[in-house]
Scaffold this motif. Structure first.
Motif, PDB file in Angstrom:
ATOM      1  N   GLY A   1       0.793  -1.207  -0.002  1.00 29.49           N
ATOM      2  CA  GLY A   1       0.002  -0.116   0.010  1.00 29.49           C
ATOM      3  C   GLY A   1       0.857   1.303  -0.031  1.00 29.49           C
ATOM      4  N   ARG A   2       0.696   2.145  -0.931  1.00 26.17           N
ATOM      5  CA  ARG A   2       1.391   3.061  -1.117  1.00 26.17           C
ATOM      6  C   ARG A   2       0.745   4.712  -0.459  1.00 26.17           C
ATOM      7  NH1 ARG A   2       4.439   3.689  -6.731  1.00 26.17           N
ATOM      8  NH2 ARG A   2       6.589   3.331  -5.864  1.00 26.17           N
ATOM      9  N   PRO A   3       1.290   5.398   0.020  1.00 25.24           N
ATOM     10  CA  PRO A   3       0.695   6.756   0.441  1.00 25.24           C
ATOM     11  C   PRO A   3       0.368   7.666  -0.935  1.00 25.24           C
ATOM     12  CG  PRO A   3       2.997   6.423   1.569  1.00 25.24           C
ATOM     13  CD  PRO A   3       2.614   5.199   0.528  1.00 25.24           C
ATOM     14  N   CYS A   4      -0.266   8.580  -0.622  1.00 25.55           N
ATOM     15  CA  CYS A   4      -1.064   9.448  -1.719  1.00 25.55           C
ATOM     16  C   CYS A   4      -0.080  10.257  -2.297  1.00 25.55           C
ATOM     17  CB  CYS A   4      -2.475   9.796  -1.415  1.00 25.55           C
ATOM     18  SG  CYS A   4      -2.123  10.919   0.146  1.00 25.55           S
ATOM     19  N   TRP A   5       1.132  10.370  -1.691  1.00 26.56           N
ATOM     20  CA  TRP A   5       2.018  11.547  -2.027  1.00 26.56           C
ATOM     21  C   TRP A   5       2.240  11.387  -3.635  1.00 26.56           C
ATOM     22  CZ3 TRP A   5       0.637  13.405   1.820  1.00 26.56           C
ATOM     23  CH2 TRP A   5       0.793  12.857   3.148  1.00 26.56           C
ATOM     24  N   THR A   6       2.598  12.535  -4.248  1.00 23.83           N
ATOM     25  CA  THR A   6       3.007  12.347  -5.605  1.00 23.83           C
ATOM     26  C   THR A   6       4.378  11.786  -5.897  1.00 23.83           C
ATOM     27  OG1 THR A   6       3.841  14.495  -5.702  1.00 23.83           O
ATOM     28  CG2 THR A   6       1.608  14.311  -6.438  1.00 23.83           C
ATOM     29  N   SER A   7       5.128  11.982  -4.909  1.00 26.84           N
ATOM     30  CA  SER A   7       6.621  11.430  -4.828  1.00 26.84           C
ATOM     31  C   SER A   7       6.417  10.096  -4.473  1.00 26.84           C
ATOM     32  CB  SER A   7       7.614  12.268  -4.056  1.00 26.84           C
ATOM     33  OG  SER A   7       7.577  13.525  -4.763  1.00 26.84           O
ATOM     34  N   SER A   8       7.356   9.075  -4.915  1.00 25.20           N
ATOM     35  CA  SER A   8       7.666   7.760  -4.084  1.00 25.20           C
ATOM     36  C   SER A   8       9.248   7.715  -3.977  1.00 25.20           C
ATOM     37  CB  SER A   8       7.203   6.865  -5.327  1.00 25.20           C
ATOM     38  OG  SER A   8       7.940   6.642  -6.320  1.00 25.20           O
ATOM     39  N   ALA A   9       9.589   6.522  -3.401  1.00 24.48           N
ATOM     40  CA  ALA A   9      10.992   6.493  -3.281  1.00 24.48           C
ATOM     41  C   ALA A   9      11.604   6.810  -4.556  1.00 24.48           C
ATOM     42  CB  ALA A   9      11.400   5.003  -2.867  1.00 24.48           C
TER      43      ALA A   9
ATOM     44  N   GLY B   1      11.370   3.703   3.901  1.00 25.03           N
ATOM     45  CA  GLY B   1      10.744   3.706   5.346  1.00 25.03           C
ATOM     46  C   GLY B   1       9.684   4.608   5.826  1.00 25.03           C
ATOM     47  N   ALA B   2       9.861   4.984   6.898  1.00 22.56           N
ATOM     48  CA  ALA B   2       8.763   5.881   7.697  1.00 22.56           C
ATOM     49  C   ALA B   2       9.031   7.298   7.010  1.00 22.56           C
ATOM     50  CB  ALA B   2       9.094   5.894   9.296  1.00 22.56           C
ATOM     51  N   SER B   3      10.336   7.754   6.503  1.00 15.81           N
ATOM     52  CA  SER B   3      10.212   8.724   6.028  1.00 15.81           C
ATOM     53  C   SER B   3       9.283   9.285   4.760  1.00 15.81           C
ATOM     54  CB  SER B   3      11.470   9.392   5.692  1.00 15.81           C
ATOM     55  OG  SER B   3      12.496   9.313   6.787  1.00 15.81           O
ATOM     56  N   GLY B   4       9.062   8.278   4.040  1.00 13.88           N
ATOM     57  CA  GLY B   4       8.067   8.265   3.069  1.00 13.88           C
ATOM     58  C   GLY B   4       6.571   7.782   3.235  1.00 13.88           C
ATOM     59  N   ARG B   5       6.361   7.399   4.387  1.00 17.24           N
ATOM     60  CA  ARG B   5       5.273   6.933   4.520  1.00 17.24           C
ATOM     61  C   ARG B   5       4.418   7.808   5.942  1.00 17.24           C
ATOM     62  NH1 ARG B   5       3.627   1.972   3.050  1.00 17.24           N
ATOM     63  NH2 ARG B   5       5.113   1.147   1.184  1.00 17.24           N
TER      64      ARG B   5
ATOM     65  N   VAL C   1     -12.144   6.147  -0.386  1.00 14.88           N
ATOM     66  CA  VAL C   1     -10.958   5.857   0.149  1.00 14.88           C
ATOM     67  C   VAL C   1      -9.862   5.491  -0.844  1.00 14.88           C
ATOM     68  CG1 VAL C   1      -9.682   4.953   2.015  1.00 14.88           C
ATOM     69  CG2 VAL C   1     -11.880   5.852   2.489  1.00 14.88           C
ATOM     70  N   THR C   2      -9.131   6.037  -1.304  1.00 16.38           N
ATOM     71  CA  THR C   2      -8.160   5.427  -2.522  1.00 16.38           C
ATOM     72  C   THR C   2      -6.808   5.082  -1.938  1.00 16.38           C
ATOM     73  OG1 THR C   2      -7.332   7.916  -2.622  1.00 16.38           O
ATOM     74  CG2 THR C   2      -9.235   7.246  -4.054  1.00 16.38           C
ATOM     75  N   HIS C   3      -6.329   5.323  -0.855  1.00 13.00           N
ATOM     76  CA  HIS C   3      -4.923   5.169  -0.341  1.00 13.00           C
ATOM     77  C   HIS C   3      -5.095   4.377   1.259  1.00 13.00           C
ATOM     78  CE1 HIS C   3      -4.074   7.537  -3.795  1.00 13.00           C
ATOM     79  NE2 HIS C   3      -2.978   7.015  -3.742  1.00 13.00           N
ATOM     80  N   ARG C   4      -4.417   3.189   1.308  1.00 16.65           N
ATOM     81  CA  ARG C   4      -4.305   2.665   2.746  1.00 16.65           C
ATOM     82  C   ARG C   4      -2.857   2.440   3.002  1.00 16.65           C
ATOM     83  NH1 ARG C   4      -8.667   1.188  -0.021  1.00 16.65           N
ATOM     84  NH2 ARG C   4     -10.636   1.300   0.843  1.00 16.65           N
ATOM     85  N   TRP C   5      -2.291   2.698   3.968  1.00 19.16           N
ATOM     86  CA  TRP C   5      -0.734   2.440   4.087  1.00 19.16           C
ATOM     87  C   TRP C   5      -0.302   2.390   5.465  1.00 19.16           C
ATOM     88  CZ3 TRP C   5      -2.268   7.215   2.703  1.00 19.16           C
ATOM     89  CH2 TRP C   5      -1.519   8.448   3.431  1.00 19.16           C
ATOM     90  N   ALA C   6       0.842   1.948   5.723  1.00 20.11           N
ATOM     91  CA  ALA C   6       1.231   1.759   7.121  1.00 20.11           C
ATOM     92  C   ALA C   6       2.890   1.953   6.841  1.00 20.11           C
ATOM     93  CB  ALA C   6       1.253   0.289   7.653  1.00 20.11           C
ATOM     94  N   GLY C   7       3.423   2.374   8.320  1.00 19.44           N
ATOM     95  CA  GLY C   7       4.855   2.753   8.270  1.00 19.44           C
ATOM     96  C   GLY C   7       5.420   2.359   9.706  1.00 19.44           C
TER      97      GLY C   7
END
Length: 444
Positions: free
Chosen positions: A7-15, A76-80, A349-355
């Motif tokens: 599951g990815r966050p909704c941010w436009t940026s990824s790793a 990791g947590a910094s992107g989530r 709800v379009t995004h679900r994620w965990a970190g």
């Protein structure tokens, strides 16, 4: 380190690929191979590790700096995270006064305010694609216990001469169309945390910092001289004069003697972009984000493209063997989201994620040299409030490694309190987290 559920966050940026232009598809960073050497090696390509490398390269361009991550930047947590950039570190201000005295408590709070300002300035300097939105952060309550806690904090801020306004229910309603009894108002911001991490990675690469990935740290070994440490990775070894281990809760699995930094998995959901009316009702006018004062209760903010991000709920003690626990937390978060405001009753709800975050027993981070390796520093344990403080920690470590240790605060220490966690204790800890979560549900 436990890998979060899919599951990815909704941010436009990824790793990001640190050498690629902003917004392009990330590439897999090269691994550690064979025997490498560096003046300073930073393990961990999150905000703490990359800010350390960035400020080190800025202060001493002659240093050969290497950054190594178990995966890649922002993985990791910094992107989530949920992108809440507010002044928070350690216990509440009234508890800080009791534990450390008024002078230190005041310095702790002002340091966290300065950390927020530093991140906003850094985003402007790095040209982050989605700049932070400055605004307000409201810590509010719906319960009598919460009112008493906020009253104690408000009195403590007055005692310290700090400007943290108290808002009534009517004041809150002027900002957000939600029902809360009272709150404390902070100057804050919101941002895309993965976007900032990616911009830091690119800035480090531009300064000549080498970045490697897909290489989890296995352990430390003494070098051939007292001025050298060897870092072991699956594909090879790094010989380094100094090291900074920004590995958060992975410290336990590596065997670092930094006290107990519990690995907890925390969760969030995000909606499709809301209507203009719904955005206006939920902080669009003032840039106001809301945090419920009850532990584990929901908190929310709007993104730059009008989505609502909501986090909170029961954290899970890692390692997590399957996704069923996370699925249950996401379901409860969505239930809370539906009840927050009528405009959210039917929104997708379009995004679900965990970190994974690192939690210490006393609520304070750990930033300092290892007791048994004085040229090796550890950074971690921000207890879920690391967005601003991680960047501040990087600047602190860079100053300490180049100019000597700056002024110390309570979290500038080599270890957290030790919390023995034999197998029989872990179910009790999980049960305690469940009780806290049920209390938060009643408060909401």
């Amino acid at each position: 380190m436990t890998r979060p559920p899919a599951g990815r966050p909704c941010w436009t940026s990824s790793a990001p690929d640190p050498t690629a232009p902003s917004g392009t598809e990330p590439a897999s960073p090269p691994r550690v191979r064979g025997v490498l050497e560096a003046d300073v090696t930073v393990v961990g390509a999150g905000l703490a590790g990359l800010s350390t490398a960035y400020y080190l390269a800025d202060r001493d361009p002659s240093l050969d700096i290497l950054v190594v991550d178990a995966e890649g930047p922002a993985a990791g947590a910094s992107g989530r995270g949920t992108g809440l950039l507010g002044p928070r570190v350690g216990p509440s201000v009234d508890q800080a006064i009791r534990r450390f005295g008024p002078d230190t408590a005041r310095r702790m709070y002002t340091a966290s305010v300065e950390a927020v300002e530093r991140v906003v300035d850094l985003c402007a300097r790095l040209g982050v694609a989605t700049p932070p939105r400055t605004g307000e952060q409201l810590v509010a309550t719906r319960t009598s216990d919460g009112l008493a806690a906020l009253a104690r904090q408000a009195a403590a801020y007055r005692e310290l001469g700090l400007d943290v306004p108290v808002l009534s229910a009517a004041d809150i309603h002027d900002r957000l169309d939600v029902s809360y009894h009272a709150g404390l108002l902070y100057r804050a911001a919101t941002l895309d945390p993965a976007g900032l991490t990616g911009a830091l990675a690119r800035a480090c690469a531009a300064k000549g910092v080498r970045l490697l990935g897909n290489s989890p740290l296995l352990g430390l070994m003494p070098g051939q001289s007292a001025a050298e440490t060897h870092l072991a990775f699956p594909g090879g070894t790094v010989r380094t004069r100094k090291a900074v281990l920004a590995v958060n809760a992975a410290a336990g699995s590596i065997g670092l003697k930094v006290g107990t930094v519990l690995p907890l998995l925390v969760h969030a959901v995000a909606t499709a972009p809301l209507s203009a009316e719904a955005q206006d009702a939920l902080g669009g006018r003032t840039g106001c984000a809301l945090i419920d004062a009850h532990p584990l209760a929901p908190y929310f903010r709007l993104t730059h493209d009008g989505r609502l991000v909501l986090g909170g709920g029961r954290p899970l003690l890692a390692p997590v063997t399957d996704d069923s626990g996370s699925a249950a937390v996401w379901i409860r978060l969505e239930e809370r989201l539906r009840g927050l405001h009528p405009a959210l009753a039917e929104v997708e709800v379009t995004h679900r994620w965990a970190g994974e975050i690192g939690m210490t027993a006393d609520g304070l981070p750990v930033v300092g040299p290892l007791a048994d390796h004085r040229d090796v520093w550890y950074v971690g344990g921000c207890c879920g409030h690391g967005l601003a403080m991680s960047v501040a920690h990087g600047a602190h470590v860079a100053r300490a490694l180049t100019d000597g240790a700056p002024d110390l605060l309570p979290w500038h220490r080599s270890r957290a309190p030790r919390l023995p966690l034999p197998a029989p204790v872990k179910p009790l800890l999980r049960a305690a987290l469940g009780l806290m979560e049920r209390g938060a549900r009643r408060a909401a």
